[in-house]
Design an enzyme around this catalytic site. Sequence first.
Site, PDB file in Angstrom:
ATOM      1  N   LYS A 232      71.739  66.526  62.034  1.00 43.88           N
ATOM      2  CA  LYS A 232      70.419  65.933  61.790  1.00 43.88           C
ATOM      3  C   LYS A 232      70.528  64.507  61.240  1.00 43.88           C
ATOM      4  O   LYS A 232      71.552  64.105  60.684  1.00 43.88           O
ATOM      5  CB  LYS A 232      69.614  66.824  60.846  1.00 43.88           C
ATOM      6  N   ARG A 266      71.457  77.427  61.889  1.00 43.95           N
ATOM      7  CA  ARG A 266      71.306  77.089  63.312  1.00 43.95           C
ATOM      8  C   ARG A 266      72.150  75.854  63.599  1.00 43.95           C
ATOM      9  O   ARG A 266      71.912  74.796  63.022  1.00 43.95           O
ATOM     10  CB  ARG A 266      69.814  76.833  63.585  1.00 43.95           C
TER      11      ARG A 266
END
Length: 292
Positions: A232, A266
Site C-alpha cells: 500500500k 490480505r
Amino acid sequence: MRAMGPSRRPAPSVTVGTCRLRLDAPRIIGIVNVTPDSFSGDGIADDAEAAISRGKAMFSDGADIVDIGGESTRPGADPVSVETEVSRTIGVVEALSAHRPGRVSIDTYKPDVAERALFGGASVINDVTGLRDPRMREVAAEHGASVIIMHMKGEPRTMQKSPRYEDVVAEVAAFLQDRVSDAEDAGIRPDRIMVDPGIGFGKTVDHNLEIIDRLSELKALGKPIVIGVSRKSFIGKISGLPPEERLEGSLAAAVLAVRNGADIVRVHDVRETARAFRVAAPLVGRGRRQEG
Ligand code: HH2
C-alpha cells in the site's frame, strides 16, 4: 453508533464455505487482480489462465483464501461495468473454486457480480463498501456466504482528497459496528462475518499508522479482523519505494498488524508472508497454525 459491548471476547474462528477456520494463528488471503490497472502493478486482465495459475500457486504457498477482483479500487480509479467485471472474474472464480472448494472470495461491491461469483462457487464476498447496498446483504444471506465488511471513507475516485477524522479508530469501529448489525439483521450468519479497517481507503499515512497501532481496539467488535497492508502507498511514502519494491515493508507491517490483533492478512506475496508468519506468529504469541 449502536452499543458495542466492549467486553465481548474476540472470535476464535470464522466459517468459510463448509469449513471453520481457526484463528489461533494468522491466516492469509492471497490477492488475484484480474485487472489492467491495479495500483500494485500485479493486475493481469485478459489472461484468465495466468490468473488461475497464480491463484493455484497461492494456495500451495499457504493461502487460506484467494480473493479475486475484476475492478481496481485504487485512489482515482474509474468504475467498470458489471459485464466487464463478470467477464474478467467468473472463469477464474469457477476454476479456483473447483480446485479449492469453499476457499474463494470475490472482491466486489456490486451485488450482481457477487451473485454470479457465488453461483460460480465463491464462498466469500469481500466488499470494500462494507455491504452498504442492502441488496448485497440479501445476496450474501440468501447464498449463505461469508463476508468481509471493510471501512472506506468516501469512494475510490475522491477518497484520498484530504480525509479528516476526529478519532479515526473510533469512527472506523462505529462504522463497522453499524454495518455488522445491518448484516446480521439481514440474516448473514454471525460466524461468517469479518471486519476490515480499510487501510488506504480515505486515510492519510498517519491515519493508517494509527489504525495499525490501535488495531486491538477493533477486537471489541467481536469479529475476526482482516487487514490489507500489502504494497500500500503508506509503505511507499515511508520507504520511498515503488509498489514492486514494497515486499519487506509489507511483511513488517503485516507482522505488526498480527501482533496488534489482525487475524487474517490480505496479501500479494503469499509465500513470503507465510514464511514470515511461521517465525513471527509464535514470537508475538499467536501460536503455530493448526489445521482445521
Ligand atoms: N485493498 C484493496 C482491495 N480490496 N479488500 C479488503 N478487504 N481490504 C483491503 O485492504 C483491500 C481490499 C486494494 O488492493 P488491491 O486489490 O491490490 O488493488 P486494486 O484495488 O488497485 O486492484
